[in-house]
Motif scaffolding. Structure first.
Motif, short mmCIF file in Angstrom:
data_model
loop_
_atom_site.label_atom_id
_atom_site.label_comp_id
_atom_site.label_asym_id
_atom_site.label_seq_id
_atom_site.Cartn_x
_atom_site.Cartn_y
_atom_site.Cartn_z
N LEU A 61 0.87 -1.16 -0.01
CA LEU A 61 -0.07 -0.11 0.03
C LEU A 61 0.84 1.16 -0.09
N GLN A 62 2.03 1.20 0.49
CA GLN A 62 2.90 2.18 0.61
C GLN A 62 3.38 2.70 -0.46
N ASP A 63 3.58 1.46 -1.40
CA ASP A 63 4.19 1.59 -2.82
C ASP A 63 3.13 2.29 -3.59
N MET A 64 1.90 1.84 -3.56
CA MET A 64 0.72 2.18 -4.26
C MET A 64 0.59 3.65 -4.21
N ASP A 65 0.67 4.12 -2.96
CA ASP A 65 0.51 5.80 -2.57
C ASP A 65 1.85 6.43 -3.21
N ARG A 66 2.87 5.73 -3.37
CA ARG A 66 3.93 6.45 -4.13
C ARG A 66 3.76 6.68 -5.52
N ASP A 67 3.07 5.57 -5.97
CA ASP A 67 2.67 5.53 -7.45
C ASP A 67 1.40 6.12 -7.86
N GLY A 68 0.72 6.68 -6.89
CA GLY A 68 -0.56 7.31 -7.13
C GLY A 68 -1.57 6.25 -7.65
N LEU A 69 -1.66 5.28 -7.12
CA LEU A 69 -2.55 3.90 -7.38
C LEU A 69 -3.55 3.81 -6.39
#
Length: 237
Positions: free
Chosen positions: A90-98
């Motif tokens: 989820l942190q990575d998704m937030d970083r990618d704007g997903l």
């Protein structure tokens, strides 16, 4: 909340929690199911006395980490399990704007389990883990797909119906294991229609002896998506 939906994400075998199957299966099945052992100094997944692939980052993993999407983003993933940890994903998704992610597990690119009973048990264990421990962390954002057995249309339909009861929003079947034009699989398509769950195929290289084409017959339409899967290969994430 609106945003970008990424509908072809992956959770490769290397990042799958090592105790996923052993913690959910009977002791007799767990010995033959996917489990991790050390071999020649590396941690590998074994199943039915075959090596399926590595687990976690390999011993000399600097190059692998630099080539992965996580590594290219400059994110530390020393263990190699970041993609299989929902909170970090989820942190990575937030970083990618997903906003949301539809995730194909290792079955998408091959998780061969030859014994039909063992295959059904292992895929059911994956489906339980996916919905109860991964997707449940953020049900509106994470969507790991369920696995459907490929040894029988009846078994696949029954597991799809169980996936619907668990709360899954889709499932994947290895199209290389089945002939989608075979009437024996009609019960699966009927179950998909009844439950409203989409069934996904995934691209990978190679050919399958199960695929058939009949000129001028309805089977040619069923063959088309399978042919697309076998003729196009792509690299795993």
């Amino acid at each position: 909340m609106t945003g970008i939906y990424s509908c072809d994400d992956h959770l490769d075998l290397r990042a799958v929690p090592r105790e996923l199957w052993r913690s959910r299966l009977s002791s007799s099945d767990a010995e033959r199911a996917p489990h991790v052992v050390e071999r020649d100094g590396e941690m590998v997944w074994m199943c039915e006395d075959r090596v399926l692939g590595g687990s976690g980052n390999p011993r000399d993993s600097a190059l692998l980490r630099s080539l992965s999407a996580i590594g290219r983003a400059g994110i530390d993933d020393e263990s190699g399990f970041r993609a299989g940890t929902p909170e970090l994903r989820l942190q990575d998704m937030d970083r990618d704007g997903l906003q949301a992610s539809v995730i194909y597990g290792p079955l998408a690119l091959g998780l061969p389990i030859h014994d039909p009973k063992l295959q059904s048990a292992c895929y059911a264990a994956w489906n339980d883990w996916a919905i109860q421990e991964f997707n449940a962390v953020a049900p509106d954002r994470l969507c790991v797909l369920g696995f459907l057995p490929g040894h029988s249309g009846d078994a696949a339909a029954a597991e799809l119906e169980r996936c619907a009861e668990l709360g899954h929003r889709g499932a994947v079947i290895d199209v290389f294991d089945i002939d989608v034009g075979d009437r024996a699989w009609d019960r699966l398509w009927a179950a998909a229609a009844a439950t409203g769950l989409p069934i996904s195929f995934h691209l990978k290289g190679g050919t399958s002896p199960k695929l058939s084409y009949q000129m001028g017959k309805w089977q040619s339409a069923a063959f088309a998506p399978s042919c697309r899967c076998s003729s196009t290969s792509r690299s795993p994430r």
